[in-house]
Design an enzyme around this catalytic site. Structure first.
Site, PDB file in Angstrom:
ATOM      1  N   GLU A  95      13.607   1.322   4.499  1.00  0.00           N
ATOM      2  CA  GLU A  95      13.139   0.606   5.908  1.00  0.00           C
ATOM      3  C   GLU A  95      13.875  -0.683   6.132  1.00  0.00           C
ATOM      4  O   GLU A  95      14.267  -0.942   7.349  1.00  0.00           O
ATOM      5  CB  GLU A  95      11.480   0.368   5.779  1.00  0.00           C
ATOM      6  CG  GLU A  95      10.780   1.672   6.137  1.00  0.00           C
ATOM      7  CD  GLU A  95      10.567   2.414   4.717  1.00  0.00           C
ATOM      8  OE1 GLU A  95      11.159   2.085   3.626  1.00  0.00           O
ATOM      9  OE2 GLU A  95       9.678   3.464   4.777  1.00  0.00           O
TER      10      GLU A  95
ATOM     11  N   PHE B 243      -5.760   4.053   0.566  1.00  0.00           N
ATOM     12  CA  PHE B 243      -4.100   4.547   0.202  1.00  0.00           C
ATOM     13  C   PHE B 243      -3.473   3.680   1.259  1.00  0.00           C
ATOM     14  O   PHE B 243      -3.444   3.860   2.215  1.00  0.00           O
ATOM     15  CB  PHE B 243      -4.216   5.918   0.088  1.00  0.00           C
ATOM     16  CG  PHE B 243      -3.015   6.285  -0.245  1.00  0.00           C
ATOM     17  CD1 PHE B 243      -2.268   6.189  -1.356  1.00  0.00           C
ATOM     18  CD2 PHE B 243      -2.194   7.019   0.705  1.00  0.00           C
ATOM     19  CE1 PHE B 243      -1.001   6.549  -1.735  1.00  0.00           C
ATOM     20  CE2 PHE B 243      -0.965   7.766   0.494  1.00  0.00           C
ATOM     21  CZ  PHE B 243      -0.427   7.000  -0.891  1.00  0.00           C
ATOM     22  N   GLN B 244      -2.371   3.190   0.651  1.00  0.00           N
ATOM     23  CA  GLN B 244      -1.283   2.657   1.407  1.00  0.00           C
ATOM     24  C   GLN B 244      -1.723   1.352   2.348  1.00  0.00           C
ATOM     25  O   GLN B 244      -0.990   1.446   3.456  1.00  0.00           O
ATOM     26  CB  GLN B 244      -0.226   3.782   2.010  1.00  0.00           C
ATOM     27  CG  GLN B 244       0.452   4.265   1.084  1.00  0.00           C
ATOM     28  CD  GLN B 244       1.246   5.378   1.723  1.00  0.00           C
ATOM     29  OE1 GLN B 244       1.269   5.781   2.753  1.00  0.00           O
ATOM     30  NE2 GLN B 244       2.550   5.562   0.784  1.00  0.00           N
TER      31      GLN B 244
ATOM     32  N   LYS C  50      -4.304   4.032  12.253  1.00  0.00           N
ATOM     33  CA  LYS C  50      -4.093   5.368  12.709  1.00  0.00           C
ATOM     34  C   LYS C  50      -5.222   5.965  13.575  1.00  0.00           C
ATOM     35  O   LYS C  50      -4.877   6.836  14.560  1.00  0.00           O
ATOM     36  CB  LYS C  50      -4.251   5.943  11.324  1.00  0.00           C
ATOM     37  CG  LYS C  50      -3.717   7.672  11.436  1.00  0.00           C
ATOM     38  CD  LYS C  50      -3.380   8.125  10.175  1.00  0.00           C
ATOM     39  CE  LYS C  50      -2.992   9.570  10.273  1.00  0.00           C
ATOM     40  NZ  LYS C  50      -2.837  10.207   8.847  1.00  0.00           N
TER      41      LYS C  50
ATOM     42  N   MET D 205      30.530 -15.762  -4.046  1.00  0.00           N
ATOM     43  CA  MET D 205      30.200 -17.181  -3.428  1.00  0.00           C
ATOM     44  C   MET D 205      29.369 -17.683  -4.660  1.00  0.00           C
ATOM     45  O   MET D 205      29.491 -18.982  -4.735  1.00  0.00           O
ATOM     46  CB  MET D 205      29.095 -16.856  -2.226  1.00  0.00           C
ATOM     47  CG  MET D 205      28.924 -18.031  -1.464  1.00  0.00           C
ATOM     48  SD  MET D 205      30.466 -18.982  -1.181  1.00  0.00           S
ATOM     49  CE  MET D 205      30.714 -18.816   0.571  1.00  0.00           C
TER      50      MET D 205
END
Ligand SMILES: Cc1ncc(C[n+]2csc(CCOP(=O)(O)OP(=O)(O)O)c2C)c(N)n1
Lengths: 564, 186
Positions: free
Chosen positions: A49, A111-112, A161, A472
């Protein structure tokens, strides 16, 4: 007509002009993905993502439109975080849509379930938690408006949802009503007059051109103003390209790795015209001695930036393009010949130390490679970078004459930005050739998106500048930690094999003689390509203003005899 | 020094969190925060008292950042404006019948009221400015304060508000004198 929340989302998104979205599906956004199939949307399936966020960001920077990315709840949404913060720090308009567990489960550690609006509160311009289908139309309309207007920035919509599947009457909101959000356009007349007085008195003016010039599409106004007043234009890292590098008034990049004459011009100026920039510590050096002789005019859309780092004499809060356009007829013509002469003398001095004057020493040096890519592409490619030495060298040597083709993570300095943002940028204009210049470290952070590039046949050429170091950081350890190298030796995979495993044609270049040919090879076909350049390992980026030093206290490249 | 801000905000879920989060994000300490409805049901009003170590410089920063929040309709820094300021405290004092008179007379001096009497304690209600309340607390303390609650400060400017939405840095307001500002930057 009754529609589901997910359908309403796409109805609104399509009306915003969105054609491509970057994302990743999961349990909590499946209705959104299902509804998407019925709309004229091209979806790019990413490998992580974070990639989706950077692609949407790259798309937005290159197209000047709002980018869009999707993720599911929980880990999907948290994987976006780095990308959201990157867009926030650079004021890039992106709308993120995440799935959330059903409204009745919120707060129950389902969940999630992750508190995404809570987590993203400080890294979004605004965010929404949507619990009902009938909120979606208005929220989406607002989100796009907020993302693109005023000081642009990322907006996140977290949609439960149940709100995705529930049905409600759909009517597209005709207008956005936000009592608490009304970006200004014009600056007040008295302030403009005050600014004009300072401009009249100035003998040594400098314009500081920031990202705001690009964001408000003020390039032409800037040009007209600069020419009329004959004011040299220095650019921030993100402002590069807003004013043509080849123009005689262009001073190139300012700041920590800015050019000597540019920083000297700022430190010696008697008037600074800050256009859409925010006096970040990377461009000012220590504030105690910053531009000590200069009056300062700050044109800025965001009032919270005014006086934040540098107290200014005239703040002009408004849309940059509008304000400059208002100013132009009010100012006189000047020539400032003496001042320009002084700056070009400084430039000649600085140039004498340039690495570009080096005779070939058999090694590959990133500045030369960037310059070679610049020559091959006629300076016309869209260029993205990761973060580190190669980023600064690309900023210094890929001289841009056109806007919106320079994509780099400035404010956040996000390694891994290069490849995904390049893929996103390619979607902004598929005729373009896009080059991602990456470090061996940063490239490995998002290398999985190579397959995304293949899947989309994106015309993205990756130049990995492999110095076998986190360059760097190594440079800082060399300069400021007595060369005690700690955790900077970078073991890399075989990049050619890695690319080939992703079905991306790749080459490894170790010799000077191979450079030109390899670049030509990569350009000879459409679609992704990878070139690994094995470069000098312990090169340093010069000039450099050490953190906390004054802007004119630059470390300069040691003089080097040719060929040694 | 403490600065007082009045913010009119949309009465929506999460708005208080946005405001509070802003102070945390910008590293300011809230001394007092009072939120309540206004004459318009869709608008809430917050009075925020914040410690501003860098004086007006910090105050500008807070005002401008509050203003940036989409749900914030108006912000006013009323620190230097003539305004009425009130705080309300309920103070429970451990006193039996023999000392009630003492509390009573103290309450009278401070125009406070005794709002509850139990066998061995009383609750005193006092409204007023910080100073006044602090003064009363000091005098009640020796008698034995067992519990105390304060609402936090609320403020209202005197006279009729011009209704003009001020934006920091646009209408100029206190930054007209820019040389002064230059000295304020840390
Ligand atoms: C995500 C992230 N982690 C760490 C850093 C700190 N950092 C800045 S530059 C740099 C080194 C980058 O090395 P490389 O990608 O090889 O590029 P080079 O500097 O060698 O060109 C690091 C680790 C960062 N900017 N971003």
């Amino acid at each position: 007509m009754k529609k589901t929340g997910a359908e309403i989302l796409w109805e609104c998104v399509v009306r915003e002009g969105v054609e491509v979205v970057f994302g990743y599906p999961g349990g909590a956004n499946m209705p959104i993905y299902d509804a998407m199939l019925s709309y004229p949307i091209h979806h790019v399936l990413v490998r992580h993502e974070q990639g989706a966020a950077h692609m949407a960001d790259g798309y937005a920077r290159a197209s000047g439109k709002v980018g869009m990315a999707l993720a599911t709840s929980g880990p999907g949404a948290t994987n976006l975080i780095t990308g959201i913060a990157t867009a926030m720090m650079d004021s890039v308009p992106v709308v993120f849509v995440t799935g959330q567990v059903a409204a009745h489960l919120i707060g129950g550690d389902a969940f999630q379930e992750v508190d995404v609006t809570g987590i993203t509160l400080p890294i979004t311009k605004h965010n929404y938690l949507v619990t009902r289908a009938d909120e979606i139309a208005e929220v989406v309309r607002e989100a796009f408006y907020i993302a693109r207007s005023g000081r642009p920035g990322p907006v996140l919509i977290d949609i439960c949802k149940n709100a995705q599947v529930e049905q409600c009457e759909f009517e597209y909101p005709r207008e956005v009503k936000l009592v608490g959000y009304q970006p200004v356009d014009h600056a007040p007349k008295e302030s403009l007059e005050h600014a004009v007085k300072l401009i009249e008195k100035a003998q040594r003016p400098v314009i500081l051109c920031g990202h705001g010039v690009l964001m408000s599409k003020a390039e032409e106004a800037l040009m007209n103003f600069a020419i009329k007043t004959q004011t040299p234009v220095a650019s921030t890292l993100l402002g590069l390209g807003a004013f043509p590098a080849s123009h005689e008034l262009s001073l190139g990049m300012m700041g920590m790795h800015g050019e000597v004459h540019t920083n000297l011009a700022i430190q010696n100026s008697d008037l600074i015209l800050a256009f859409g920039m925010r006096f970040d510590d990377r461009v000012t050096g220590t504030l105690k001695t910053y531009a000590p002789h200069a009056k300062k005019i700050h044109i800025e859309i965001d009032p919270s930036e005014v006086h934040k780092n540098v107290a200014v004499d005239v703040p002009l809060v408004g849309n940059l393009k509008t304000v400059i356009t208002d100013l132009i007829p009010m100012v006189d013509e000047y020539d400032h010949d003496e001042w320009k002469k002084q700056i070009s003398d400084w430039k000649a001095e600085g140039d004498s130390r340039s690495i570009m004057n080096w005779n070939p020493d058999g090694k590959l040096h990133v500045p030369h490679l960037v310059s070679d890519i610049w020559k091959a592409t006629g300076g016309n490619a869209v260029v993205t970078t990761d973060v580190g030495q190669h980023q600064m060298w690309t900023a210094q040597y890929y001289a841009l004459d056109r806007p919106n083709r320079w994509l780099t993570s400035g404010g956040a300095g996000t390694m891994g930005f290069g490849l995904p943002s390049a893929i996103g940028a390619w979607f902004a204009n598929k005729e373009e050739e896009v080059w991602a210049v990456a470090g061996d470290g940063g490239f490995q952070m998002t290398a999985a998106e190579l397959t995304t590039a293949v899947q989309e046949n994106a015309n993205v050429k990756v130049a990995i500048m492999n110095n076998s170091f986190l360059g760097m950081v190594r440079q800082w350890q060399e300069f400021f930690f007595e060369k005690r190298y700690s955790a900077v030796n970078m073991l890399s995979p075989n990049f050619v094999k890695l690319a080939e495993a992703h079905n991306v044609p790749a080459r490894r270049v170790t010799k000077l003689e191979e450079v030109e040919e390899a670049i030509a090879w990569a350009r000879s076909f459409k679609g992704p390509a990878v070139i690994e350049f094995v470069v000098e390992q312990e090169e340093a980026v010069y000039p450099m203003v050490p953190a906390g030093a004054a802007l004119d206290q630059m470390l300069q490249r040691p003089l080097k005899g040719s060929g040694d | 020094m403490n600065y007082t801000f009045i913010a009119l905000v949309e009465n929506k879920p999460g708005v208080l969190n946005r405001v509070a989060s802003l102070f945390r994000r910008r590293n300011f300490n809230i001394e007092s925060l009072a939120v309540g409805r206004t004459e318009k049901p869709e608008i809430s009003r917050m009075t925020v008292v914040v410690d501003c170590p860098n004086g007006d410089y910090d105050a500008h920063k807070i005002e401008a950042n509050l203003y940036k929040l989409v749900n914030v309709i108006d912000v006013q820094d009323v620190t230097h404006q003539p305004s009425v300021t009130r705080d309300l405290a309920l103070i429970k004092v451990m006193v039996g019948p023999e000392k009630r008179a003492e509390v009573n007379s103290l309450a009278e001096i401070f125009r406070a009221r005794i709002v509850d009497v139990a066998a061995d304690s009383v609750i005193v209600e006092i409204t007023g400015t910080e100073d006044k309340i602090e003064g009363m607390i000091e005098l009640l303390r020796p008698l034995g304060i067992v519990e105390m609650v304060r609402t936090g400060q609320v403020s209202m400017t005197r006279g009729v508000n011009d209704g003009v939405r001020r934006m920091p840095g646009v209408n100029g307001n206190r930054f007209e004198d820019l040389s002064e500002m230059a000295e304020m930057a840390p």
